[in-house]
Enzyme design. Structure first.
Site, PDB file in Angstrom:
ATOM      1  N   GLU A 181      11.290 -23.372  -3.955  1.00 49.08           N
ATOM      2  CA  GLU A 181      10.400 -24.042  -2.832  1.00 49.08           C
ATOM      3  C   GLU A 181      10.603 -24.287  -2.017  1.00 49.08           C
ATOM      4  O   GLU A 181      10.470 -23.752  -0.949  1.00 49.08           O
ATOM      5  CB  GLU A 181       9.637 -25.315  -3.654  1.00 49.08           C
ATOM      6  CG  GLU A 181       8.563 -24.534  -4.700  1.00 49.08           C
ATOM      7  CD  GLU A 181       8.539 -25.542  -5.747  1.00 49.08           C
ATOM      8  OE1 GLU A 181       7.117 -26.119  -5.681  1.00 49.08           O
ATOM      9  OE2 GLU A 181       8.400 -25.953  -6.170  1.00 49.08           O
TER      10      GLU A 181
ATOM     11  N   ASN B  91     -10.396   9.502   6.825  1.00 47.72           N
ATOM     12  CA  ASN B  91     -11.134   8.343   6.448  1.00 47.72           C
ATOM     13  C   ASN B  91     -10.703   7.094   6.869  1.00 47.72           C
ATOM     14  O   ASN B  91     -11.215   5.852   5.601  1.00 47.72           O
ATOM     15  CB  ASN B  91     -11.678   8.510   4.878  1.00 47.72           C
ATOM     16  CG  ASN B  91     -12.720   8.370   4.306  1.00 47.72           C
ATOM     17  OD1 ASN B  91     -13.655   8.077   4.459  1.00 47.72           O
ATOM     18  ND2 ASN B  91     -12.349   7.181   2.806  1.00 47.72           N
TER      19      ASN B  91
ATOM     20  N   ILE C  71     -15.645  14.138   7.884  1.00 49.00           N
ATOM     21  CA  ILE C  71     -15.002  12.824   7.165  1.00 49.00           C
ATOM     22  C   ILE C  71     -13.030  14.009   7.301  1.00 49.00           C
ATOM     23  O   ILE C  71     -13.104  14.742   7.330  1.00 49.00           O
ATOM     24  CB  ILE C  71     -15.333  12.613   5.779  1.00 49.00           C
ATOM     25  CG1 ILE C  71     -13.944  11.567   4.934  1.00 49.00           C
ATOM     26  CG2 ILE C  71     -14.761  13.935   5.041  1.00 49.00           C
ATOM     27  CD1 ILE C  71     -14.877  11.215   4.212  1.00 49.00           C
TER      28      ILE C  71
ATOM     29  N   CYS D 190      -0.302   1.013  -2.309  1.00 46.87           N
ATOM     30  CA  CYS D 190      -0.503   2.358  -2.691  1.00 46.87           C
ATOM     31  C   CYS D 190      -0.394   3.748  -2.265  1.00 46.87           C
ATOM     32  O   CYS D 190      -0.566   4.473  -2.462  1.00 46.87           O
ATOM     33  CB  CYS D 190      -2.533   2.165  -3.446  1.00 46.87           C
ATOM     34  SG  CYS D 190      -3.946   2.380  -1.240  1.00 46.87           S
TER      35      CYS D 190
ATOM     36  N   CYS E 107       6.903 -11.287  -1.937  1.00 43.58           N
ATOM     37  CA  CYS E 107       7.940 -12.235  -1.874  1.00 43.58           C
ATOM     38  C   CYS E 107       9.735 -12.394  -1.917  1.00 43.58           C
ATOM     39  O   CYS E 107      10.428 -13.119  -1.149  1.00 43.58           O
ATOM     40  CB  CYS E 107       8.862 -11.511  -3.588  1.00 43.58           C
ATOM     41  SG  CYS E 107       7.483 -11.804  -4.604  1.00 43.58           S
TER      42      CYS E 107
HETATM   43  C1  LIG Z   1      -5.780  -0.641   8.280  1.00 33.09           C
HETATM   44  C2  LIG Z   1      -6.494  -0.358   9.095  1.00 33.09           C
HETATM   45  C3  LIG Z   1      -5.591  -0.501  10.574  1.00 33.09           C
HETATM   46  C4  LIG Z   1      -6.070  -0.245  11.747  1.00 33.09           C
HETATM   47  N1  LIG Z   1      -5.296  -0.615  12.572  1.00 33.09           N
HETATM   48  C5  LIG Z   1      -6.027   0.114  13.857  1.00 33.09           C
HETATM   49  C6  LIG Z   1      -5.334  -0.281  14.825  1.00 33.09           C
HETATM   50  O1  LIG Z   1      -4.208  -1.455  15.394  1.00 33.09           O
HETATM   51  N2  LIG Z   1      -5.777  -0.037  15.945  1.00 33.09           N
HETATM   52  C7  LIG Z   1      -6.793   0.540  16.833  1.00 33.09           C
HETATM   53  O2  LIG Z   1      -7.072   1.216  17.709  1.00 33.09           O
HETATM   54  N3  LIG Z   1      -6.889   1.429  14.966  1.00 33.09           N
HETATM   55  C8  LIG Z   1      -6.603   1.217  13.981  1.00 33.09           C
HETATM   56  N4  LIG Z   1      -7.586   1.326  13.080  1.00 33.09           N
HETATM   57  C9  LIG Z   1      -8.541   2.076  12.814  1.00 33.09           C
HETATM   58  C10 LIG Z   1      -8.462   3.766  12.792  1.00 33.09           C
HETATM   59  O3  LIG Z   1      -7.375   3.778  14.089  1.00 33.09           O
HETATM   60  C11 LIG Z   1      -9.464   4.670  12.371  1.00 33.09           C
HETATM   61  O4  LIG Z   1      -9.555   4.159  11.639  1.00 33.09           O
HETATM   62  C12 LIG Z   1      -9.250   5.670  12.719  1.00 33.09           C
HETATM   63  O5  LIG Z   1      -8.678   6.225  13.826  1.00 33.09           O
HETATM   64  C13 LIG Z   1     -10.560   6.642  12.727  1.00 33.09           C
HETATM   65  O6  LIG Z   1      -9.642   7.933  12.328  1.00 33.09           O
HETATM   66  P1  LIG Z   1     -10.228   8.615  10.712  1.00 33.09           P
HETATM   67  O7  LIG Z   1      -9.818  10.647  10.830  1.00 33.09           O
HETATM   68  O8  LIG Z   1      -9.603   8.343  10.080  1.00 33.09           O
HETATM   69  O9  LIG Z   1     -11.839   8.995  10.890  1.00 33.09           O
HETATM   70  P2  LIG Z   1     -13.202   8.933   9.696  1.00 33.09           P
HETATM   71  O10 LIG Z   1     -13.352   8.012   9.181  1.00 33.09           O
HETATM   72  O11 LIG Z   1     -12.308  10.228   8.792  1.00 33.09           O
HETATM   73  O12 LIG Z   1     -14.523   9.279  10.775  1.00 33.09           O
HETATM   74  C14 LIG Z   1     -15.397   8.202  11.500  1.00 33.09           C
HETATM   75  C15 LIG Z   1     -16.208   8.998  12.299  1.00 33.09           C
HETATM   76  O13 LIG Z   1     -15.777   9.696  13.326  1.00 33.09           O
HETATM   77  C16 LIG Z   1     -16.648  11.222  13.291  1.00 33.09           C
HETATM   78  N5  LIG Z   1     -15.940  11.693  13.370  1.00 33.09           N
HETATM   79  C17 LIG Z   1     -14.346  12.146  12.927  1.00 33.09           C
HETATM   80  N6  LIG Z   1     -13.778  13.786  13.386  1.00 33.09           N
HETATM   81  C18 LIG Z   1     -14.687  13.320  14.117  1.00 33.09           C
HETATM   82  C19 LIG Z   1     -15.428  14.912  14.846  1.00 33.09           C
HETATM   83  N7  LIG Z   1     -14.158  15.940  15.258  1.00 33.09           N
HETATM   84  N8  LIG Z   1     -16.487  15.373  15.490  1.00 33.09           N
HETATM   85  C20 LIG Z   1     -17.419  14.527  15.172  1.00 33.09           C
HETATM   86  N9  LIG Z   1     -17.232  13.026  14.808  1.00 33.09           N
HETATM   87  C21 LIG Z   1     -15.966  12.764  14.184  1.00 33.09           C
HETATM   88  C22 LIG Z   1     -16.931  10.950  11.827  1.00 33.09           C
HETATM   89  O14 LIG Z   1     -18.471  11.623  11.534  1.00 33.09           O
HETATM   90  C23 LIG Z   1     -17.114   8.991  11.600  1.00 33.09           C
HETATM   91  O15 LIG Z   1     -18.105   9.095  11.546  1.00 33.09           O
HETATM   92  C24 LIG Z   1      -7.190   1.322  11.416  1.00 33.09           C
HETATM   93  C25 LIG Z   1      -7.677   1.603  10.652  1.00 33.09           C
HETATM   94  C26 LIG Z   1      -6.810   0.811   9.365  1.00 33.09           C
HETATM   95  C27 LIG Z   1      -7.602   1.509   7.821  1.00 33.09           C
HETATM   96  S1  FES Z   2       5.251  -8.334  -2.840  1.00 34.49           S
HETATM   97 FE1  FES Z   2       6.989  -7.732  -2.909  1.00 34.49          FE
HETATM   98  S2  FES Z   2       8.986  -8.039  -4.243  1.00 34.49           S
HETATM   99 FE2  FES Z   2       6.369  -9.640  -4.628  1.00 34.49          FE
HETATM  100  S1  FES Z   3      -4.267  -1.455  -2.315  1.00 35.31           S
HETATM  101 FE1  FES Z   3      -3.721  -1.997  -0.453  1.00 35.31          FE
HETATM  102  S2  FES Z   3      -3.587  -0.252   1.205  1.00 35.31           S
HETATM  103 FE2  FES Z   3      -4.487   0.920  -0.511  1.00 35.31          FE
END
Ligand SMILES: Cc1cc2nc3c(=O)[nH]c(=O)nc-3n(C[C@H](O)[C@H](O)[C@H](O)COP(=O)(O)OP(=O)(O)OC[C@H]3O[C@@H](n4cnc5c(N)ncnc54)[C@H](O)[C@@H]3O)c2cc1C
Ligand code: FES
Ligand code: FES
Length: 1278
Positions: free
Chosen positions: A1218, A221, A218, A29, A123
């Site tokens: 395959e 997120n 947030i 996405c 793929c």
């Molecule tokens: C696909 C995926 C893979 C990931 N892989 C890893 C990985 O390999 N290693 C790893 O360590 N992490 C990993 N993560 C986690 C990622 O590091 C955290 O989700 C991210 O850092 C959170 O930050 P955010 O800004 O998105 O937080 P948000 O989701 O926006 O907020 C998280 C929380 O923090 C609070 N908050 C945010 N900012 C503040 C602030 N300034 N003051 C007070 N509270 C605050 C919010 O209230 C909320 O509760 C992964 C996440 C995803 C989705």
């Molecule tokens: S998933 Fe990448 S081409 Fe099918």
């Molecule tokens: S649908 Fe997989 S990263 Fe968004």
């Protein structure tokens, strides 16, 4: 509301819908967000709340370019480099690459790899995608520049349009104005359930936080969003500090660095890199450690979104940064209306203790990270299932400060992630070690103390307690060695133990240079118009790249359409006592709930019901289905349906339990030749062993989906479905609704990946949706999200194999007895067929005179397993190859010698008495040994292993004889329908489905050759049961073979009809001939038919002729393992495949590479995990790791054997869908080779139990050493 939801209507690139994964884990996405030129970010739309985009420009793939207007070079190149197969991942790939190029028009190869690291493709095997990206890179190695590159190119780089950054869309002026004069007002967006408040000033933010202390901030997120989606967390008010510049301030002082909490992790990475380049090394120890983890933390998209503050405050137990920040003595600067204060990022904070935590009204403003100092060393460690884009199993931050000029510990900090509910500090151990010298005594004591203090609870996240404990001490040992080497530089003389001299550097993934040796080239006399044998681009390639390719769920909403969601069993084996639908039906928008009672015809079969009636047989079995106006309403209603159960006995999950309970799905299948009893008596040695092969999830990028549209007349239904077998969907819907088959039309435009998973299951979803459509009279759309798809559909059968092999001391195998059990799950599905194929193919490439193969499918309480690329061959043959390795170990010979010694050599008969000629097998084997310089490299590997104790290399070469097709005559037939229209254009329809394997492209190549017209005259619209009836599933690698012959037949019929006209006017044009034919009332439409190979197998006699032909191949892989962590890197793979006369070498190479990488996933990283209650845990890309772009071997060479002839098939081509899968096992055997080398050096038995996948956990534990011993002793005595 997420961006995906907003952007979906009308945009066919709705791979941005939540359904590819919805968790930020697959990249399908990806869109570009621009807040101000020239800074652009790739983000995963499924996690971006729409309100967060105030003032931002969002570019989707449609905005980049289109076929109708102008293609962007990124789109053109990915398509023309053959970087698309099913095309479902392609818009995401394009957007990641496009965003990179907007920021860096000539990126480095490392930047390219980083940009694509978060985009999964199931793929292609990634190589062609990288090849397209590399055309933009500053220094492009490999494909064109590799010194060994001998041969054809799959595309002509020079024909690509250049990238012209001046042609890009400008940042919208109104947004620029907004950015220059930012709005200071608080903006409030009210949704149905949630209010989004975005203050314009810091003061307002603090006021709002005081007013709504429970409301989360947030930012990215990525943490909140994931919890809201998967854990049902709900927050009525969300505070967005996106416009607060104070949270993005960075300040540098003489003693440290303060980074605003609002900075994204990508920004943090840049800030740290800059600081590292400015300061002396001794001051940047903590920054370097953080940088190391920031490179592998999540994907670039997530790093663009996630904020430093969000990361720290989320306090995930697996956090990669918190352990380093904690040991680096970082301080959190907090602010509220009351004022500011500082708290240390300490163990109290990490544990969430009130004494060290934020107050509800406080926010984190910034983080202070002090410089390190001389005599201080900081390191970071991390071990995950894959090198990139995978959550860590365990990570750690470690820091030591020495008394100046000595190796005496003055201060020590050690923290671990992944070992408990929060990041854990080993504070006590560190205190006890102060004042100690940095020596072996200290090391021993430290390890013991660490094991005591970091006492993982049995429920440690993700389990694997022993492995994690081992990592706890192994990481410290690595730290010990690293510091030792630093001390050696500072203190002279400083005695360093031998073990410390071992090479410990961390791996940097390199971009594969991808040497392709294409030895099929078309005859120079072949007319230019004739495309057969040429690397023609996938017909939909450009549409994939622009997002214009329409998948099932891209069909716009039809009038009165309703959505369906499925209710599944939460019990593994139980009686259904009651189903209470009342609350669900009260939810606004809910129209109905479909149960088994609503089925007018047959409800599946006795053993395999579409909707459960009184009993459920597994978690994930479908019980009923909610129909509602929206998908969200349908999903809410599911939660409200109350089902009561009574547990039933027995509950069986494993093959071992099934054997114990004599629980089988079908009778045993057996093949035998010679006299094994006698043979075992005469051999020099006998070895017995066991092999475990785990299951595999199809993980097609497009999940299961169907749209059923009832017509107003005669009970007719139109069904748009993502399937490999539309005739089966049609038939199942017919029997379910009790209406004739001729009222039902199934349409398949294209399928976003199938791999066998869309042969049987789509009929179930189609039939349930059709019942809903019939009952409500509305069109029904049923789209499974990733979690449900993985939960419900089952996958490849796990296998347990026992072998007994008798052999002479020279390695000649005289007798082999293999018994295999596969886990079929709770219904028969294809399990009997899989067992048969498994047994038929088990001998692989070996001629062994005395053989006995037996196989059974176990009945268990897991979702039914089904067809999967290779159909039992990849699992079964791993047992055979493991026998070979075991024999080699006993004979003290290299495995390749045993393979060679026992391989078929001359024209012979298989175990089922089918005659075949192994000439191409031998040629593939020899060519592979030759092109890979196997023997030289085997010596180099041995040399490397002698010098390195903690790293070992392994190399393996594997031969393959893969039988193509179904063992049944009726499956070897196909039909086609070809219409020529009066303008000369031609519409081709055939019985194969486009799954990404390029069947439509190949069919048009065939039609083009036969009709002698360019491909531009030809078109394929879709596969439909109305045009070609009674089709066979597109599977077993024969789709192009049989349909190609049918298309050929139709074209030949038409050309015959045209012959008199052509003869009469040989200089005429195609259009003139067609016009004349029409005038003369010659039918311009023909049905082609192919009555194929007679396949049979007599299981009583153990004889047959089940397969039309074999595909031969060989693969050589080399890996390096880190014995301390279990991590491995794939150094090189060479594949030689016998493709005969390839119809399209680009497509065939793509199939080989894609299958190889999928096979590599099966044998190395893809692990299904279940709860003790039979609930599948691994239901998304976070927990289930398919290979990513950085898993591709660093050197990846594929070559096609110069053509041999297979008269049975269309133009002597071979089906290659395959076979490549099994060649992925060469990586597995290279890993086990390396493990064996480690064990040999440590004087432990080389014949260890073979278990696939060979995950880092397995590798680490198999490389037993003093640390694993420490852990075992700890477990014994604690
Ligand atoms: C696909 C995926 C893979 C990931 N892989 C890893 C990985 O390999 N290693 C790893 O360590 N992490 C990993 N993560 C986690 C990622 O590091 C955290 O989700 C991210 O850092 C959170 O930050 P955010 O800004 O998105 O937080 P948000 O989701 O926006 O907020 C998280 C929380 O923090 C609070 N908050 C945010 N900012 C503040 C602030 N300034 N003051 C007070 N509270 C605050 C919010 O209230 C909320 O509760 C992964 C996440 C995803 C989705
Ligand atoms: S998933 Fe990448 S081409 Fe099918
Ligand atoms: S649908 Fe997989 S990263 Fe968004």
């Amino acid at each position: 509301m997420f961006v995906s939801v907003c952007l979906s209507p009308g945009l066919t690139a709705s791979k941005i819908g939540p359904y590819a994964c919805g968790r930020g884990g697959c990249g399908a996405c990806t869109v570009m967000v621009s807040k101000r030129d020239p800074t652009h970010f790739s983000v995963t739309a499924c996690l971006v709340p729409i309100c967060s985009l105030y003032g931002a420009a969002v570019t989707t793939v449609e905005g980049v370019g289109s076929i109708k207007t102008r293609l962007h070079p990124v789109q053109e190149r990915i398509a023309k480099s053959h970087g698309t197969q099913c095309g479902f991942c392609t818009p995401g790939m394009v957007m990641s690459m496009y965003t990179l190029l907007r920021n860096y028009p000539q990126p480095s190869e490392e930047q390219l790899l980083e940009a694509l690291g978060g985009n999964l493709c199931r793929c292609t095997g990634y190589r062609p995608i990288l090849a397209s990206g590399k055309t933009f890179c500053l220094v492009s190695r490999g494909l064109w520049g590799h010194p060994q590159s001998k041969n054809d190119k799959l595309f002509v780089k020079e024909e690509f349009q250049p990238l012209d950054p001046t042609q890009e869309l400008i940042f919208p002026p109104e947004l620029l104005r907004l950015a220059e004069n930012p709005e200071k007002r608080t903006l409030t967006f009210h949704g149905e359930r949630v209010t989004w408040i975005s203050p314009g000033t810091f003061k307002d933010l603090l006021e709002l936080k005081a007013k709504h202390p429970e409301a989360p901030l947030i930012l990215g997120n990525t943490s909140l969003g994931a919890a809201m989606r998967s854990k049902g967390h709900f927050h009525p008010i969300l505070l967005s500090p996106a416009r607060i510049s104070e949270l993005n301030v960075v300040s540098k002082t003489n003693d440290g660095l303060t980074i605003g909490a609002g900075c994204s992790l990508a920004q943090v990475k840049d800030i740290l890199a800059e600081r590292v380049s400015e300061l002396p090394e001794e001051k940047t120890q903590t920054y370097r450690a953080l940088l190391k983890h920031l490179k592998s933390l999540a994907s670039q998209q997530i790093r663009h979104m996630a904020s430093l503050g969000g990361h720290i405050i989320s306090r995930h137990s697996y956090s990669d940064l918190n352990p380093i920040l904690a040991v680096g003595n970082a301080t959190l600067n907090l602010t509220s209306e009351e004022g500011t204060r500082q708290i240390p990022l300490s163990e109290h904070f990490l544990a969430g203790l009130a004494s060290g935590d934020l107050k509800p009204e406080e926010i984190l403003e910034s983080v202070y990270i002090p410089h390190s100092q001389k005599w201080e060393f900081v390191s970071a460690f991390r071990q995950a299932q894959c090198q990139q884009n995978a959550l860590p199993d365990v990570n750690a931050g470690m820091r030591v400060l020495f008394k100046e000029g000595t190796d005496i510990i003055e201060d020590l900090g050690i923290t671990y992630g992944g070992v408990g509910a929060a990041t854990v500090s080993a504070h006590e151990s560190c205190q006890q070690l102060l004042g100690r010298h940095w020596d072996e005594l200290m090391l021993d004591e430290a390890c013991r103390r660490l094991l005591d203090e970091v006492s993982l609870p049995g429920w440690a996240p993700g389990g694997r307690v022993e492995f994690k404990r081992t990592l706890v001490v192994s990481f410290f040992f690595k730290f010990y060695l690293q510091v030792l080497q630093e001390l050696k530089k500072l203190i002279k003389p400083f005695p360093v133990p031998v073990s410390a001299l071992a090479f410990l550097g961390s791996w940097q993934h390199k971009l594969p240079p991808s040497l392709l040796l294409l030895q099929t080239s078309v005859d120079s006399r072949q007319p230019l118009q004739d495309p057969v044998g040429r690397p023609v681009m996938h017909l939909s390639g450009l549409k994939h790249a622009t997002g214009e390719a329409e998948f099932c769920d891209d069909i716009p909403v039809v009038d009165k359409e309703l959505c369906m969601a499925l209710v599944t069993s939460t019990r593994a084996h139980a009686k259904i006592l009651s189903i209470d639908l009342s609350e669900a039906l009260e939810i606004p928008g809910v129209v109905d709930v479909i149960t088994a009672k609503d089925i007018p015809g047959t409800n599946g079969t006795e053993g395999d019901k579409l909707l459960a009636v009184d009993e459920v047989l597994c978690v994930g079995q479908i019980i009923c289905a909610v129909v509602a106006e929206t998908d969200v309403q349908a999903k809410c209603a599911i939660e409200k349906i109350k089902i009561t159960y009574e547990e039933l006995e027995p509950i069986i999950f494993t093959i071992e339990d099934a054997i114990k309970h004599n629980s089988f799905l079908c009778p045993e299948k057996k093949l035998e030749q010679g006299n094994i009893k006698e043979a075992f008596e005469k051999v020099d040695q006998i070895v017995e062993g066991e092999v475990h092969v785990g299951g595999q999830e199809h993980f097609y990028m497009e999940t299961q989906r169907v749209l059923v549209i009832p017509k107003t007349e005669d009970k007719e239904l139109n069904i748009y479905v993502s399937t490999q077998d539309p005739a089966h969907v049609q038939k199942t819907v017919s029997s379910t609704l009790n209406i004739p088959i001729n009222r039902i039309t199934c349409h398949v435009k294209r399928v976003g990946g199938g791999f066998g998973g869309k042969i049987g299951r789509p009929a179930v979803f189609g039939a349930i949706a059709a019942v809903g459509a019939l009952k409500t009279g509305h069109p029904i759309r049923l789209v499974l999200d990733r979690e449900d798809d993985m939960l419900i559909t089952g996958g490849r059968h796990p296998l347990f194999g026992k072998y007994k092999v008798g052999f002479m001391n020279n390695g000649r195998i005289k007798a082999l007895d293999i018994e295999c059990f596969i886990n079929g799950g709770c219904t028969l599905d294809d399990s009997e067929l899989v067992t048969e194929f498994l047994i038929l193919k088990l001998e692989n490439a070996y001629k062994i005179r005395n053989l006995r193969f037996r196989g059974r499918a176990c009945l268990t309480n897991l979702p039914s397993n089904t067809a999967f690329r290779g159909f039992g061959f990849p699992q079964g043959t791993l047992v055979t190859e493991s026998c070979i390795t075991a024999v080699a170990a006993k004979c003290g010979l290299p495995p390749e010698k045993i393979r060679e010694k026992n391989m078929y050599r001359t024209v012979d008969k298989t175990i089922y008495k089918q005659a075949f000629n192994p000439e191409s097998l031998i040629r593939c084997w020899n060519e592979c040994l030759d092109t890979s310089s196997f023997h030289n490299r085997r010596m180099q590997v041995e040399e490397f292993n002698k010098k390195n104790y903690w790293k070992k290399r392994g190399i393996a070469v594997i031969p393959m004889k893969f039988s193509v097709g179904f063992a049944s005559t009726s499956y070897h037939q196909a039909a086609a329908l070809v219409h020529i229209y009066t303008d000369g254009s031609v519409l081709v329809t055939h019985g194969g489905n486009e799954l990404g394997q390029g069947i439509h492209t190949k069919m048009l190549q065939v039609a083009s050759r036969e009709l002698k017209i360019p491909m531009s005259y030809l078109h394929i619209c879709e596969t439909s049961t109305a045009t070609v009836p009674n089709t066979i599933a597109t599977a077993a690698s024969i789709g192009a073979d049989i349909n190609g012959r049918a298309v050929q037949n139709a074209c030949q019929i038409l050309l015959k009809r045209l012959e008199p006209i052509i003869k009469k006017n040989p200089e005429g044009t195609w259009e003139e001939w067609i016009e004349a034919a029409f005038e003369q009332r010659i039918s311009l439409s023909a049905t082609g038919y192919f009555r194929g190979y007679k396949a049979f197998m007599d299981w009583e006699k153990g004889e047959g002729d089940p397969f039309p032909y074999y595909v031969y191949g060989a693969a050589c892989s080399e890996v390096e393992i880190d014995c301390l962590t279990g991590a491995y890197k794939k150094i090189r793979t060479d594949i030689v495949m016998d493709a005969c006369c390839s119809l399209n070498p680009a497509i065939d190479i793509g199939q080989i590479e894609g299958a190889f990488i999928q096979g590599m996933g099966l044998y190395t990283t893809e692990e299904l995990k279940y709860s003790p209650e039979g609930v599948l845990y691994s239901r998304g890309p976070d927990e289930y790791k398919i290979p990513t772009i950085s898993d591709v071997p660093e050197e990846f060479n594929v070559s096609l054997l110069p053509s041999s002839q297979t008269p049975l098939t269309i133009y002597s081509s071979k089906g290659l869908g395959e076979s490549g899968m099994f060649l992925g096992s060469s990586v597995f055997f290279a890993i086990t080779d390396a493990v064996a080398a480690a064990r040999k050096e440590r004087d432990i038995a080389e014949d260890f139990t073979v278990k696939s996948p060979a995950t880092p956990e397995w590798v680490r534990m198999a490389c037993a050493d003093r640390f694993t011993e420490m852990v075992w002793n700890y477990c014994l005595f604690s």
